[in-house]
Design an enzyme around this catalytic site. Structure first.
Site, PDB file in Angstrom:
ATOM      1  N   ASP A 179       0.828  -1.226   0.000  1.00 34.84           N
ATOM      2  CA  ASP A 179       0.000   0.000   0.000  1.00 34.84           C
ATOM      3  C   ASP A 179       0.857   1.269   0.000  1.00 34.84           C
ATOM      4  O   ASP A 179       0.613   2.196  -0.770  1.00 34.84           O
ATOM      5  CB  ASP A 179      -1.059   0.005   1.116  1.00 34.84           C
ATOM      6  N   ASP A 193      -5.571  -0.279   5.768  1.00 32.09           N
ATOM      7  CA  ASP A 193      -6.400  -0.695   6.903  1.00 32.09           C
ATOM      8  C   ASP A 193      -7.586   0.240   7.091  1.00 32.09           C
ATOM      9  O   ASP A 193      -8.719  -0.200   7.291  1.00 32.09           O
ATOM     10  CB  ASP A 193      -5.552  -0.714   8.192  1.00 32.09           C
TER      11      ASP A 193
HETATM   12  C1  GAF Z   1      -0.059  -2.521   8.503  1.00 29.15           C
HETATM   13  C2  GAF Z   1      -0.256  -1.141   7.926  1.00 29.15           C
HETATM   14  F1  GAF Z   1      -1.052  -0.393   8.737  1.00 29.15           F
HETATM   15  C3  GAF Z   1      -0.859  -1.192   6.511  1.00 29.15           C
HETATM   16  O1  GAF Z   1      -0.907   0.093   5.964  1.00 29.15           O
HETATM   17  C4  GAF Z   1      -0.066  -2.140   5.614  1.00 29.15           C
HETATM   18  O2  GAF Z   1       1.131  -1.553   5.190  1.00 29.15           O
HETATM   19  C5  GAF Z   1       0.192  -3.481   6.313  1.00 29.15           C
HETATM   20  O3  GAF Z   1       0.740  -3.305   7.610  1.00 29.15           O
HETATM   21  C6  GAF Z   1       1.115  -4.351   5.521  1.00 29.15           C
HETATM   22  O4  GAF Z   1       0.540  -4.687   4.307  1.00 29.15           O
HETATM   23  O5  GAF Z   1      -1.297  -3.171   8.725  1.00 29.15           O
END
Ligand code: GAF
Length: 386
Positions: free
Chosen positions: A38, A172
């Protein structure tokens, strides 16, 4: 929605504040594929689940912020005219959101709130994003700020950056806000365009296995991975100035420009580039209903996260190795930021009970830790509880 928790939250609010609250909820999330992509402007494939954080809330006429967290049996008092990071970690997620709204010029008075929920904390199911999302959604309604759902997401994300110190991506908070029952969200983290993909599993369920560990490396290593990815991009930009993020990078570019001078950065970036490609292929698997092929990709993702991105841990690896050759398990991998939390497993429904029994025993023997299992269903995102 868990009516028992809603009733409990409401009762505890009325007892504390002697008035009726409005209650909102935000779910935790799973992610089928697309881990650590992301913040590299890549793709993710998350979904909101049937576990929520709830907030019972009411507006005050004065400037006091009065909070209570049922899980911790802890009160927090603050002042809306002087919002700053506190030593109370759970309150920081709420305060961080208030701070973001104020920075955008929104004027709030004080408020009373009680928070509770059934998203396990530290399990990699995004309880913190759920708390940020439920807070910002509730404040937007309560103070009639008129912000749309999409504009709430980056504010909730920023709250995590500033008040929790984790430079997370957008997955998330987006999943918690935009979840849709029985669908995964194919989200392009560059444009924020998204598509709901039906998640039909034909006899399979999503089984989450919680290691019950959260190694304290999680936040610092997360931020380090982000920097390593940025480093890779900056090296490539010297040769390809049009490249903006790992989304634009090919394996050839990494091999040619990054590997010779920064072998570790190369490993990290290679994983991300491969994961983005894997996700796009996984969407084709989903469209064909090819659960075996999707599951195989989950194992590949775990391999990449373990050996190239280096965010796994022995407890997660144990759980993935254990299920790898069990025919009723289509795929499994660590999920979320890493260094603990849950594995996500696609398992034939009628095999779940025995698997949970056997793996719990084996995990306890090997790690001297309890294992917690949840069957997750895919539900709608943030909303009001009527
Ligand atoms: C955590 C982060 F909050 C998300 O943004 C994402 O990067 C994830 O780790 C890994 O995919 O949940």
């Amino acid at each position: 929605m868990n009516q028992l928790i809603i009733n409990k939250t409401k009762a505890s609010f009325i007892e504390k504040f002697q008035e009726q609250p409005v209650i909102f909820r935000s779910p935790g999330r799973v992610n089928i594929l697309g881990e650590h992509t992301d913040y590299n402007e890549g793709f993710v494939l998350p979904a909101a689940i049937d576990k929520n954080i709830y907030i019972a809330i009411s507006k005050r006429k004065d400037n006091s912020i009065n909070l209570y967290a049922t899980d911790f049996d802890e009160n927090f008092k603050g002042d809306i005219t002087n919002v700053k990071k506190s030593n109370t970690q759970w309150a920081n997620y709420i305060l961080g959101v208030v701070d973001q709204l104020q920075k955008k010029g929104h004027v709030l008075t004080g408020f009373n709130a009680v928070v509770d929920g059934d998203v396990p904390i530290g399990a990699g199911l995004s309880s913190s994003a759920a708390l940020e999302c439920v807070t910002i959604f509730a404040l937007n309604e309560l103070f009639e700020l008129g912000l749309n759902r999409l504009s709430l997401v980056p504010l909730a994300q920023k709250a995590e950056h500033v008040f929790a110190g984790v430079h997370c991506g957008i997955m998330d908070q987006f999943a918690s806000m935009f979840g849709k029952q029985d669908h995964v969200i194919k989200l392009d983290c560059r444009s924020l365009e998204y598509e709901y993909v039906p998640f039909k599993l034909d006899g399979y369920k999503i089984l989450l296995l919680n290691t019950n560990v959260k190694h304290n490396l999680a936040a610092s290593e997360y931020n380090t991975r982000r920097l390593q990815c940025e480093k890779g991009v900056s090296i490539i930009r010297q040769h390809h100035p049009d490249v903006k993020s790992l989304r634009d990078v090919t394996l050839d570019m990494l091999k040619q420009f990054v590997e010779p001078i920064e072998p570790l950065v190369y490993q990290r970036c290679k994983y991300v580039v491969q994961e983005n490609r894997r996700l796009l292929e996984a969407c084709e698997d989903l469209a064909r209903g090819d659960i075996k092929s999707l599951g195989a990709k989950m194992y590949q993702t775990h391999y990449g996260l373990r050996y190239f991105y280096d965010v796994s841990c022995k407890e997660l690896d144990f759980l993935v190795e254990y299920v790898k050759n069990i025919p009723s398990v289509a795929g499994a991998r660590m999920m979320g930021g890493g260094f603990g939390g849950c594995t996500i497993n696609l398992v034939q429904e009628d095999a779940i009970e025995k698997l949970v029994k056997d793996i719990s025993f084996a995990y306890k023997e090997a790690m001297n830790l309890p294992l917690t299992a949840y069957i997750a269903s895919i539900e709608n995102g943030t909303g009001i509880c009527t």
